[in-house]
Design a protein around this motif. Structure first.
Motif, PDB file in Angstrom:
ATOM      1  N   ASP A 275     -47.473 -33.143   2.854  1.00 15.17           N
ATOM      2  CA  ASP A 275     -47.444 -31.955   2.917  1.00 15.17           C
ATOM      3  C   ASP A 275     -45.937 -31.643   3.575  1.00 15.17           C
ATOM      4  O   ASP A 275     -45.063 -32.307   4.263  1.00 15.17           O
ATOM      5  N   PRO A 276     -45.384 -30.265   3.272  1.00 15.56           N
ATOM      6  CA  PRO A 276     -43.996 -30.081   3.667  1.00 15.56           C
ATOM      7  C   PRO A 276     -43.753 -30.225   5.222  1.00 15.56           C
ATOM      8  O   PRO A 276     -42.337 -30.507   5.289  1.00 15.56           O
ATOM      9  N   ARG A 277     -44.582 -30.129   6.125  1.00 15.20           N
ATOM     10  CA  ARG A 277     -44.489 -30.227   7.562  1.00 15.20           C
ATOM     11  C   ARG A 277     -43.765 -31.429   7.862  1.00 15.20           C
ATOM     12  O   ARG A 277     -43.028 -31.966   8.615  1.00 15.20           O
ATOM     13  N   PHE A 278     -44.034 -32.692   6.752  1.00 19.51           N
ATOM     14  CA  PHE A 278     -43.890 -33.944   7.144  1.00 19.51           C
ATOM     15  C   PHE A 278     -42.450 -34.517   6.506  1.00 19.51           C
ATOM     16  O   PHE A 278     -42.163 -35.517   6.691  1.00 19.51           O
ATOM     17  N   LYS A 279     -42.083 -33.728   5.496  1.00 20.10           N
ATOM     18  CA  LYS A 279     -41.103 -34.104   4.607  1.00 20.10           C
ATOM     19  C   LYS A 279     -39.905 -34.266   5.442  1.00 20.10           C
ATOM     20  O   LYS A 279     -39.575 -33.535   6.220  1.00 20.10           O
ATOM     21  N   ASN A 280     -39.035 -35.461   5.252  1.00 14.84           N
ATOM     22  CA  ASN A 280     -37.752 -35.762   6.031  1.00 14.84           C
ATOM     23  C   ASN A 280     -38.197 -35.906   7.299  1.00 14.84           C
ATOM     24  O   ASN A 280     -37.090 -35.556   8.186  1.00 14.84           O
ATOM     25  N   LYS A 281     -39.125 -36.056   7.872  1.00 13.99           N
ATOM     26  CA  LYS A 281     -39.287 -36.163   9.410  1.00 13.99           C
ATOM     27  C   LYS A 281     -39.838 -37.498   9.628  1.00 13.99           C
ATOM     28  O   LYS A 281     -40.604 -38.286   9.091  1.00 13.99           O
ATOM     29  N   VAL A 282     -39.373 -37.916  10.946  1.00 13.53           N
ATOM     30  CA  VAL A 282     -40.011 -38.992  11.509  1.00 13.53           C
ATOM     31  C   VAL A 282     -41.533 -38.774  11.992  1.00 13.53           C
ATOM     32  O   VAL A 282     -41.719 -37.774  12.647  1.00 13.53           O
ATOM     33  N   THR A 283     -42.384 -39.331  11.600  1.00  9.55           N
ATOM     34  CA  THR A 283     -43.986 -38.895  11.971  1.00  9.55           C
ATOM     35  C   THR A 283     -44.655 -40.254  12.691  1.00  9.55           C
ATOM     36  O   THR A 283     -44.598 -41.391  12.292  1.00  9.55           O
ATOM     37  N   VAL A 284     -45.227 -39.777  13.635  1.00 14.85           N
ATOM     38  CA  VAL A 284     -46.384 -40.926  14.138  1.00 14.85           C
ATOM     39  C   VAL A 284     -47.794 -40.553  13.935  1.00 14.85           C
ATOM     40  O   VAL A 284     -47.985 -39.252  14.177  1.00 14.85           O
ATOM     41  N   VAL A 285     -48.375 -41.400  13.500  1.00 14.10           N
ATOM     42  CA  VAL A 285     -49.833 -41.170  12.971  1.00 14.10           C
ATOM     43  C   VAL A 285     -50.767 -41.969  14.077  1.00 14.10           C
ATOM     44  O   VAL A 285     -50.542 -43.176  14.470  1.00 14.10           O
ATOM     45  N   GLN A 286     -51.650 -41.141  14.640  1.00 16.43           N
ATOM     46  CA  GLN A 286     -52.284 -41.778  15.776  1.00 16.43           C
ATOM     47  C   GLN A 286     -53.943 -41.789  15.066  1.00 16.43           C
ATOM     48  O   GLN A 286     -54.339 -40.912  15.019  1.00 16.43           O
ATOM     49  N   ILE A 287     -54.209 -42.876  15.105  1.00 23.35           N
ATOM     50  CA  ILE A 287     -55.810 -43.349  14.783  1.00 23.35           C
ATOM     51  C   ILE A 287     -56.583 -43.325  16.015  1.00 23.35           C
ATOM     52  O   ILE A 287     -56.308 -44.076  17.153  1.00 23.35           O
ATOM     53  N   LEU A 288     -57.521 -42.456  16.381  1.00 24.41           N
ATOM     54  CA  LEU A 288     -58.184 -42.005  17.646  1.00 24.41           C
ATOM     55  C   LEU A 288     -59.315 -41.787  17.493  1.00 24.41           C
ATOM     56  O   LEU A 288     -59.999 -41.447  16.387  1.00 24.41           O
ATOM     57  N   GLY A 289     -60.172 -41.424  18.466  1.00 23.28           N
ATOM     58  CA  GLY A 289     -61.644 -40.768  18.510  1.00 23.28           C
ATOM     59  C   GLY A 289     -61.590 -40.030  19.699  1.00 23.28           C
ATOM     60  O   GLY A 289     -61.153 -40.350  20.808  1.00 23.28           O
ATOM     61  N   ILE A 377     -43.842 -43.789  11.018  1.00 18.41           N
ATOM     62  CA  ILE A 377     -43.199 -43.526   9.643  1.00 18.41           C
ATOM     63  C   ILE A 377     -41.678 -42.946   9.713  1.00 18.41           C
ATOM     64  O   ILE A 377     -41.559 -42.021  10.255  1.00 18.41           O
ATOM     65  N   ASP A 378     -41.004 -43.483   8.801  1.00 17.22           N
ATOM     66  CA  ASP A 378     -39.426 -43.066   8.785  1.00 17.22           C
ATOM     67  C   ASP A 378     -39.611 -41.815   7.882  1.00 17.22           C
ATOM     68  O   ASP A 378     -40.750 -41.198   7.287  1.00 17.22           O
ATOM     69  N   LYS A 379     -38.111 -41.455   8.007  1.00 17.10           N
ATOM     70  CA  LYS A 379     -38.156 -40.152   7.217  1.00 17.10           C
ATOM     71  C   LYS A 379     -38.325 -40.032   5.609  1.00 17.10           C
ATOM     72  O   LYS A 379     -38.494 -39.093   4.938  1.00 17.10           O
ATOM     73  N   LYS A 380     -38.324 -41.297   5.084  1.00 19.06           N
ATOM     74  CA  LYS A 380     -38.471 -41.538   3.648  1.00 19.06           C
ATOM     75  C   LYS A 380     -40.186 -41.695   3.470  1.00 19.06           C
ATOM     76  O   LYS A 380     -40.664 -41.872   2.262  1.00 19.06           O
ATOM     77  N   GLY A 381     -40.992 -41.619   4.473  1.00 19.70           N
ATOM     78  CA  GLY A 381     -42.312 -41.988   4.300  1.00 19.70           C
ATOM     79  C   GLY A 381     -42.978 -43.210   4.557  1.00 19.70           C
ATOM     80  O   GLY A 381     -44.072 -43.485   4.255  1.00 19.70           O
ATOM     81  N   GLN A 382     -41.976 -44.118   4.776  1.00 23.71           N
ATOM     82  CA  GLN A 382     -42.499 -45.369   4.738  1.00 23.71           C
ATOM     83  C   GLN A 382     -42.838 -46.070   6.118  1.00 23.71           C
ATOM     84  O   GLN A 382     -42.068 -45.561   7.336  1.00 23.71           O
ATOM     85  N   VAL A 383     -44.119 -46.587   6.396  1.00 20.84           N
ATOM     86  CA  VAL A 383     -44.478 -47.248   7.549  1.00 20.84           C
ATOM     87  C   VAL A 383     -43.300 -48.304   8.080  1.00 20.84           C
ATOM     88  O   VAL A 383     -43.390 -49.395   7.451  1.00 20.84           O
ATOM     89  N   ARG A 384     -42.943 -48.075   9.196  1.00 20.54           N
ATOM     90  CA  ARG A 384     -42.150 -49.176   9.715  1.00 20.54           C
ATOM     91  C   ARG A 384     -42.491 -49.987  10.901  1.00 20.54           C
ATOM     92  O   ARG A 384     -42.016 -51.116  11.204  1.00 20.54           O
ATOM     93  N   HIS A 385     -43.730 -49.504  11.441  1.00 24.71           N
ATOM     94  CA  HIS A 385     -44.210 -50.186  12.791  1.00 24.71           C
ATOM     95  C   HIS A 385     -45.575 -49.787  12.953  1.00 24.71           C
ATOM     96  O   HIS A 385     -45.902 -48.627  12.815  1.00 24.71           O
ATOM     97  N   ILE A 386     -46.583 -50.647  13.358  1.00 26.82           N
ATOM     98  CA  ILE A 386     -47.729 -50.278  13.744  1.00 26.82           C
ATOM     99  C   ILE A 386     -48.072 -50.924  15.218  1.00 26.82           C
ATOM    100  O   ILE A 386     -48.124 -52.337  15.192  1.00 26.82           O
ATOM    101  N   HIS A 387     -48.582 -50.290  16.011  1.00 22.12           N
ATOM    102  CA  HIS A 387     -48.914 -50.668  17.303  1.00 22.12           C
ATOM    103  C   HIS A 387     -50.357 -50.728  17.461  1.00 22.12           C
ATOM    104  O   HIS A 387     -50.831 -49.520  17.443  1.00 22.12           O
TER     105      HIS A 387
END
Length: 416
Positions: A275-289, A377-387
């Motif tokens: 989606d456009p809101r994530f384009k060229n953005k550093v993104t944190v994806v949180q897997i949660l409940g 996730i970096d600005k190019k959309g690639q996953v760089r680290h998983i904690h």
């Protein structure tokens, strides 16, 4: 003992009891700090409750565990009984008011038709956890302990957790670190040669007991959780005790570089990382409940962090794995969580909280082994680290270290 009853049956019993009593006016609760106990299979599980007058005719209530003051939802009094809900975890305390004493039950919904219950009591005057602090402690337990849960031998043959304790007099606070998260705020006492710790946060019910061997520098005892959970545990004093690298447990499958997701928000709007809101953005994806207290600890960090940093070019996306994949049931839970933590980023319903099913929903990952798990996730959309997992504020220096590393990683990705 485990008791399973329906919501409807309990509501009917309460209504019948109030009708028979003929009470039309509500009893008041004496404000102050109460020493509360749940009657578990392992014995009394103590914690603190701070009850103060709230808005309108209600009460503001905090659960007290060590340095944590955890806000419960607003409490209400009807007739001679008080109801203290924790809607996020679908649990509540319901008790009859008898002067400065409350007597009733804690109950938690497990399915659409069933709940679990335990007896509950609370008395005004929270001056002790297990025993008065004036009692002299024999053992000194401050430090790190290599811990083995599930070990019946009393020896520490493997390390699947690290206990971190700080003792002042006979009072002990701390937690256990594990590869998938921590045991939040534990509080207790050293009584003679034994350690007693407990925690209640509306979802977690933890009771630890162990005997200290000063010659071997070991602890061995039992751990009771929830209504019926139990396992033995043993620990060995070890200042160098540590867990596996949290970045080594969850990883991208060979050939994968990004995370392909498209799931709905409670309003039905589909959200994807394309989606456009994530384009060229550093993104944190949180897997949660929303059912997961460790996830709530992480959310309590992420939500205000996002408000402070979103203008720098960062985004956050929450992938909620709930007890039901039915949006009609899980959507309101996600909305309650967003409201409680004032979350401004999207949180979508990604599936159920079964780890095997969660892994299928995210086929680019080797597995989902813990809630929470955080992807950078970096600005190019690639996953760089998983904690994997989260060391919450109850872990002290470990939490501070996580926050520092989190910010350094974000700074690095933003600078690229």
């Amino acid at each position: 003992m485990k008791k399973i009853v329906s919501f409807g049956a309990i509501a009917l019993l309460i209504a019948t009891a109030m009708a028979c009593s003929g009470q039309s006016e509500s009893t008041t609760v004496t404000p102050g700090q109460y020493r509360a106990v749940l009657k578990t299979r392992g014995g009394d599980l103590p914690f603190g409750l701070d009850i103060q007058p709230g808005q309108a005719a209600g009460y503001t209530v905090f659960a007290l565990n060590g340095s944590e003051r955890l806000p419960m939802d607003p409490a209400t009094v009807q007739g001679d009984s008080i109801r203290i809900p924790m809607a996020l975890f679908e649990s509540e305390l319901v008790a009859k008011i008898d002067g400065n004493t409350l007597r009733g039950v804690w109950r938690r919904r497990r399915t659409a038709q069933q709940i679990q219950t335990l007896p509950f009591e609370a008395t005004l005057g929270y001056t002790q956890r297990f025993v008065p602090t004036a009692q002299t402690a024999v053992a000194t337990l401050t430090g790190s302990w290599a811990t083995d849960f599930g070990n019946k031998s009393g020896r520490v043959d493997t390390v699947n957790a690290v206990g971190v304790f700080k003792q002042t007099g006979n009072r002990v606070a701390g937690t256990f670190l594990t590869p998938t998260g921590d045991y939040r705020y534990l509080d207790g006492n050293v009584v003679g040669d034994s350690l007693f710790l407990s925690c209640f946060d509306g979802s977690h019910l933890f009771l630890f007991k162990a005997r200290h061997n000063p010659q071997a520098k070991t602890l061995s005892g039992g751990f009771w959780s929830g209504v019926s959970g139990y396992e033995p545990w043993a620990a060995r004093f070890d200042p160098a005790a540590k867990l596996p690298d949290p970045a080594s447990l969850t990883y991208l499958k060979p050939g994968a570089k990004t995370l392909r997701v498209s799931f709905p928000e409670p309003n039905g709007q589909l959200v994807s990382l394309s989606d456009p809101r994530f384009k060229n953005k550093v993104t944190v994806v949180q897997i949660l409940g929303s059912w997961c207290p460790n996830c709530m600890d992480e959310t309590n960090f992420l939500s205000p962090w996002y408000k402070r940093n979103r203008s720098r070019g960062v985004e956050v996306l929450g992938l909620a794995f709930e007890r039901s994949a039915n949006m009609a049931e899980s959507g309101p839970k996600i909305d309650r969580m967003k409201q409680r933590f004032q979350i401004d980023y999207p949180v979508v319903l990604a599936g159920t909280n079964d780890k095997a099913e969660a892994s299928k929903a995210l086929p680019d990952l080797n597995a989902v082994v813990a809630f929470p798990t955080t992807l950078f996730i970096d600005k190019k959309g690639q996953v760089r680290h998983i904690h994997t997992g989260f060391s919450g504020p109850g872990t002290g220096a470990y939490y501070d270290q996580y926050v520092s590393e989190f910010n350094r990683l974000i700074d690095k990705l933003l600078a690229e």
